[in-house]
Design a protein around this motif. Sequence first.
Motif, short mmCIF file in Angstrom:
data_model
loop_
_atom_site.label_atom_id
_atom_site.label_comp_id
_atom_site.label_asym_id
_atom_site.label_seq_id
_atom_site.Cartn_x
_atom_site.Cartn_y
_atom_site.Cartn_z
N ALA A 132 0.82 -1.22 0.00
CA ALA A 132 0.00 0.00 0.00
C ALA A 132 0.85 1.27 0.00
N GLY A 133 1.91 1.29 0.79
CA GLY A 133 2.75 2.48 0.85
C GLY A 133 3.38 2.82 -0.48
N VAL A 134 3.80 1.79 -1.21
CA VAL A 134 4.41 2.01 -2.53
C VAL A 134 3.34 2.46 -3.52
N ARG A 135 2.15 1.85 -3.43
CA ARG A 135 1.05 2.26 -4.32
C ARG A 135 0.72 3.74 -4.13
N ASN A 136 0.64 4.17 -2.88
CA ASN A 136 0.30 5.57 -2.61
C ASN A 136 1.39 6.52 -3.11
N GLU A 160 -6.91 12.49 -4.56
CA GLU A 160 -7.88 13.14 -3.67
C GLU A 160 -8.12 12.31 -2.41
N THR A 161 -8.08 10.98 -2.55
CA THR A 161 -8.28 10.12 -1.38
C THR A 161 -7.08 10.15 -0.43
N LEU A 162 -5.94 10.64 -0.93
CA LEU A 162 -4.75 10.75 -0.07
C LEU A 162 -4.69 12.09 0.65
N ALA A 163 -5.62 12.98 0.34
CA ALA A 163 -5.60 14.33 0.94
C ALA A 163 -6.41 14.41 2.23
N THR A 164 -6.88 13.28 2.72
CA THR A 164 -7.68 13.26 3.93
C THR A 164 -6.81 13.45 5.18
N PRO A 165 -7.40 13.92 6.28
CA PRO A 165 -6.61 14.21 7.49
C PRO A 165 -5.82 13.02 8.04
N SER A 166 -6.29 11.81 7.80
CA SER A 166 -5.61 10.63 8.35
C SER A 166 -4.48 10.12 7.46
N SER A 167 -4.32 10.68 6.28
CA SER A 167 -3.32 10.18 5.34
C SER A 167 -1.94 10.76 5.63
N ALA A 168 -0.95 9.89 5.63
CA ALA A 168 0.43 10.34 5.85
C ALA A 168 0.95 11.14 4.66
N MET A 169 0.31 11.01 3.50
CA MET A 169 0.75 11.71 2.29
C MET A 169 -0.15 12.89 1.97
N ARG A 170 -0.92 13.34 2.93
CA ARG A 170 -1.90 14.41 2.65
C ARG A 170 -1.25 15.72 2.23
N HIS A 171 -0.08 16.03 2.76
CA HIS A 171 0.55 17.31 2.45
C HIS A 171 0.93 17.40 0.97
N GLY A 172 1.59 16.35 0.47
CA GLY A 172 1.95 16.32 -0.94
C GLY A 172 0.73 16.27 -1.84
N ALA A 173 -0.28 15.49 -1.42
CA ALA A 173 -1.50 15.39 -2.22
C ALA A 173 -2.22 16.73 -2.29
N ARG A 174 -2.33 17.42 -1.15
CA ARG A 174 -3.00 18.73 -1.13
C ARG A 174 -2.24 19.76 -1.96
N GLU A 175 -0.93 19.70 -1.91
CA GLU A 175 -0.13 20.66 -2.68
C GLU A 175 -0.32 20.43 -4.18
N ALA A 176 -0.32 19.16 -4.59
CA ALA A 176 -0.54 18.85 -6.01
C ALA A 176 -1.93 19.30 -6.44
#
Length: 225
Positions: A132-136, A160-176
């Motif tokens: 999962a980590g590699v997929r994300n 968009e599903t990675l931009a949720t508050p619980s996602s470890a990758m939310r910062h990069g996803a939100r920036e993109a």
Amino acid sequence: MSMMNDNDSFIREVNEELRSEQMKTIWKRFAPFIIGVAVLIIVGVAGGSAYQWWQQTQSSASGDRFLSALKDAEEKREGEATKELEALTKDGFGAYPVLARLRLATMKAQKGDAKGAAADFSAIGKDASVPAGVRNAARLRAAWLLVDAGTYEDVAQEVETLATPSSAMRHGAREALGLSAYKAGDYVKARDWFQLIVDDAEAPGGAANRARTMLSLITASGKLT
């Protein structure tokens, strides 16, 4: 009490039997079973050791091939690198098939084929056999390429599903997502994404600073009124 006496009597008989010459008869009778158990134990241990040795050997061989491909790529022998990496995607051991796919996608991006590279990263992101980590991470990489090579909808589909508050990758996803919205002229949506980064206490300093800069640009543009 009778059962206890019977047990004691049985134990004594066994001890006497072991000491007697009849031990030869017992051995002849049970030798196949005893030997069989011993063989299974030995084979089990040997099999485990052999499997570990085989795993280490295969992993080492795939690692050597992967490093060789990286060296070829660094020395501009892209044909050889591509050939070896493509082979690893099919017969590599352990994590090396996925690493080879990631590297091939990166090479494609470096050659200027952003859409093709994004498609390759996106495919990895959809592959359930990949951790999962590699997929994300692959989906995030696809999104960043699509900021320039695709639409806001393309980027949103990836992360968009990675931009949720619980996602470890939310910062990069939100920036993109924010950059893609800004590029598309949707300043309200861009502001909302960048504001989420600024308001997140766990946002990395670099991401927060870039988000503040973008918010200033959006405000200065006067496009929100």
